[in-house]
Enzyme design. Structure first.
Site, PDB file in Angstrom:
ATOM      1  N   GLU A  23      12.408   4.683  -3.121  1.00 50.77           N
ATOM      2  CA  GLU A  23      12.967   4.711  -1.764  1.00 50.77           C
ATOM      3  C   GLU A  23      13.135   6.165  -1.367  1.00 50.77           C
ATOM      4  OE1 GLU A  23      16.978   3.083  -1.298  1.00 50.77           O
ATOM      5  OE2 GLU A  23      16.614   2.872   0.848  1.00 50.77           O
ATOM      6  N   CYS A 225      18.102   0.202   1.498  1.00 50.78           N
ATOM      7  CA  CYS A 225      18.741   0.253   2.815  1.00 50.78           C
ATOM      8  C   CYS A 225      17.777   0.758   3.887  1.00 50.78           C
ATOM      9  CB  CYS A 225      19.970   1.147   2.761  1.00 50.78           C
ATOM     10  SG  CYS A 225      21.301   0.439   1.789  1.00 50.78           S
ATOM     11  N   ASN A 356      16.584  -7.195   1.903  1.00 56.49           N
ATOM     12  CA  ASN A 356      17.218  -6.404   0.840  1.00 56.49           C
ATOM     13  C   ASN A 356      18.728  -6.520   0.960  1.00 56.49           C
ATOM     14  OD1 ASN A 356      17.408  -3.996  -1.125  1.00 56.49           O
ATOM     15  ND2 ASN A 356      18.511  -3.218   0.665  1.00 56.49           N
ATOM     16  N   GLU A 357      19.362  -7.105  -0.019  1.00 56.49           N
ATOM     17  CA  GLU A 357      20.824  -7.033  -0.137  1.00 56.49           C
ATOM     18  C   GLU A 357      21.581  -7.407   1.145  1.00 56.49           C
ATOM     19  OE1 GLU A 357      22.982  -3.388  -1.241  1.00 56.49           O
ATOM     20  OE2 GLU A 357      21.804  -3.375  -3.060  1.00 56.49           O
TER      21      GLU A 357
HETATM   22  O1  AHR Z   1      19.512   2.668  -4.353  1.00 61.00           O
HETATM   23  C1  AHR Z   1      20.350   3.042  -3.308  1.00 61.00           C
HETATM   24  C2  AHR Z   1      20.747   1.869  -2.417  1.00 61.00           C
HETATM   25  O2  AHR Z   1      21.517   0.962  -3.140  1.00 61.00           O
HETATM   26  C3  AHR Z   1      19.616   1.043  -1.893  1.00 61.00           C
HETATM   27  O3  AHR Z   1      19.073   1.584  -0.743  1.00 61.00           O
HETATM   28  C4  AHR Z   1      20.278  -0.284  -1.598  1.00 61.00           C
HETATM   29  O4  AHR Z   1      19.396  -1.359  -1.724  1.00 61.00           O
HETATM   30  C5  AHR Z   1      21.408  -0.332  -2.580  1.00 61.00           C
HETATM   31  O5  AHR Z   1      22.605  -0.652  -1.961  1.00 61.00           O
END
Ligand code: AHR
Length: 625
Positions: A23, A225, A356-357
């Site tokens: 990321e 994120c 994602n999450e």
């Molecule tokens: O790895 C950092 C962040 O942690 C990522 O963007 C997210 O998916 C998680 O909350």
């Protein structure tokens, strides 16, 4: 005593067991893995990316008698690359701008080659002389200058190459014009020639090689994120939201035609490292690509669900187009784009993650199912990966698992960042997971620290993942990369500055496991208690954090005056190299000494190898200023 049952067959361990999660956080891509050395190459930085940014961030004036203005008018290079720089040139002498790169400046190494390119337009009829120089921050040349001539009439790309005659970490790339009139510039770029695997628009070799050394089974990208936060509108013009989620179509095609975007982590994303480059990287690594697309339900603090059926429809179609981009024939629309970018063969996409999450798990599942139905209807062989909602666990997490089971999701992405103690006491987490339910993809995890003890806790935990390889089929530590000069999240696996990169102790654990993954688990049981006369986790006698920018002459001395760690460990780059060469820990003169570095920071820990308390003293001289 360890009893090994060689006759029994334990679970198979998947080839994709250990992979990476990439990321663009901590400048992992722009300023990091993406090898572009020019920061803000297309003058698109904006206060919406970061309150300290302007379109001239990282640029300074060179010469005199002219003026420089960033403009956004009909003369732009293209609709997505709106800003450009207009120089008004003096009749006599040269005038222009120089880029200061990231952090300390542009790093160049003596003898290495660098490829320069710029889009330029001379606004008069005749040609305008253009001089490009690579210098240090005092203006001393680092290479022979390039002499080019920008033509009048329209935008054109001009290229050239430098061979560095000296090394510097404070390089400047100056572009100047002369002869009066005005000259427009955009996409000013400088790449090292020796990118990873030699690709154009490629990746920084030392970082990519460290990643390759992890022998990853998969590459999850581009976030996190970064994927699910921000507006889900497409880029369609100057007034469109700058803070958009990561949408793959923004990131492909010629780099000068890609949109730029605010990065969720507080800087600018050039999208130079886009979906094509990610697929190519996965292929170079021999790893399975695993892209993540936004499900239109945000997380990471935003926690909103978008209720716009047309927008949802468009994102679902974009996801189908992404599969065509990865796998479609060269004569299909999106497969054709991939072929035109240099890859006629399909990338062989088999897995794709939606979302994602998301803490709003009910909202997420409503949309997830729509994505999955559409994908399965057209591409039944693609595995659509879901997630377990909030990383913190709790009611949302449990409900997300219920819904994953209810909807027959094949693979569920779990995330957690916890203390080393948590990892040590939760080794059995997956022993009780339902063998009839979805498989687990542990897509993000880390014990909170880059210390040796964190790495050890993670290693212990990973034995629990392997023991449960029938249910845990993929795992990746997170985050992967961090620039020591702008870090939004710690700990991280691999650290870097502009010239150097170093793996943490956690990196070594990942490498150890990934390079030595077994085919199957051989069932074994342990019994008895190890004969330990002292505390088994050990006692650390002393710990200090030496910022070499602040201290000289760091010395660690035992109680009886013996020097355990001496002068060698003070002073900038020498110190760093010494530590790299020496390894991160050693037993010296009867004492256990561990050093850890993050950039110019050195942590020295020392203790007795027998794990008893040890008296020591640290002295250091504070640097003047
Ligand atoms: O790895 C950092 C962040 O942690 C990522 O963007 C997210 O998916 C998680 O909350």
């Amino acid at each position: 005593t360890i009893d090994v049952d060689t006759a029994a067959t334990g679970p198979q361990i998947s080839d994709t067991m250990y992979g990476i999660f990439m990321e663009d956080i901590n400048h992992a891509a722009d300023g990091g893995l993406y090898a572009e050395l020019v920061q803000n190459r297309s003058f698109e930085y904006n206060t919406a990316d970061n309150e300290n940014y302007t379109p001239m961030t990282s640029w300074e004036e060179v010469g005199g008698g002219g003026s420089a203005e960033v403009v956004d008018d009909d003369g732009r290079l293209n609709e997505r690359n709106r800003n450009y720089l207009r120089l008004t040139l003096p009749g006599d002498g040269e005038y222009g701008v120089a880029n200061t790169g990231y952090s300390t400046g542009i790093a160049v190494e003596e003898g290495k080659e660098y490829d320069f390119s710029v889009w330029a337009r001379a606004d008069g009829d005749g040609g305008t002389p253009l001089t490009v120089r690579l210098t240090d921050d005092r203006g001393e040349p680092l290479a022979e200058p390039l002499g080019l001539e920008a033509e009048g009439g329209g935008w054109a790309e001009y290229t050239g190459a430098f061979t560095a005659s000296a090394s510097s970490t404070a390089g400047r790339l100056a572009v100047t014009g002369s002869g009066g009139g005005s000259l427009s510039l955009d996409m000013v770029s400088l790449f090292p020639r020796d990118t990873f695997k030699g690709h154009e628009n490629g990746l920084r070799a030392d970082l990519a090689e460290k990643i390759a050394d992890l022998d990853p089974g998969f590459v999850r990208f581009p976030g996190g994120c970064l994927v699910n936060t921000g507006s889900h509108e497409a880029y369609e013009g100057p007034d469109w939201p700058r803070e958009r989620s990561f949408q793959w179509k923004d990131t492909v095609g010629p780099v000068e035609e890609r949109a730029v975007n605010h990065n969720f982590w507080g800087y600018n994303q050039s999208y130079g490292l886009g979906y094509y480059e990610y697929f190519q990287f996965a292929e170079d690594l021999g790893a399975m690509p695993l892209p993540v697309v936004p499900a239109l339900v945000t997380g990471c603090g935003e926690n909103e669900a978008t209720d716009d059926p047309e927008l949802l429809e468009r994102h679902i179609q974009d996801t189908l187009d992404l599969i065509e981009f990865a796998n479609g024939p060269a004569d299909s629309e999106w497969g054709g784009l991939r072929a035109g970018m240099g890859h006629p063969e399909p990338f062989g996409l088999t897995h794709l993650q939606v979302g994602n999450e998301e803490p709003l798990v009910e909202d997420f599942f409503e949309r997830f199912v729509e994505f999955r139905d559409a994908i399965e209807a057209e591409y039944p062989d693609i595995t659509v990966v879901g997630n377990s909602g909030p990383s913190s666990g709790g009611a949302g997490f449990d409900r997300a698992w219920e819904l994953n089971r209810e909807h027959g999701v094949e693979l569920v992405d779990e995330h957690y960042y916890n203390s080393p103690e948590w990892f040590l006491s939760n080794n059995e987490r997956y022993d009780s997971y339902d063998r009839e339910g979805p498989d687990v993809f542990l897509g993000e995890y880390a014990s909170q620290g880059n210390r040796f003890s964190n790495a050890l806790a993670e290693a212990a935990y990973m034995t629990g993942l392997e023991r449960n390889a029938d249910v845990v089929t993929m795992a990746s530590y997170a985050p992967l990369l961090a620039a020591e000069w702008d870090t939004q999240w710690t700990p991280d696996m691999i650290w870097f500055d502009n010239t150097r990169s170093w793996g943490s102790a956690n990196y070594e654990v990942q490498r150890l496991f990934a390079q030595n993954t077994g085919d199957a688990v051989v069932p074994s049981t342990a019994s008895g208690t190890p004969d330990a006369s002292g505390p088994i986790t050990g006692a650390v006698g002393l710990s200090t954090w030496n910022t070499s920018a602040e201290f000289d002459d760091v010395k660690v001395t035992s109680a009886d005056g013996e020097e355990l760690l001496g002068d060698d460990f003070s002073g900038g780059a020498d110190q760093w190299e010494h530590i790299t060469d020496a390894g991160s820990w050693a037993v010296e003169d009867g004492a256990y000494v561990q050093t850890e570095t993050a950039g110019e920071n050195t942590m020295v820990m020392a203790g007795d190898p027998e794990w008893t308390d040890y008296d020591m003293e640290v002295t250091a001289t504070k640097r003047e200023g």
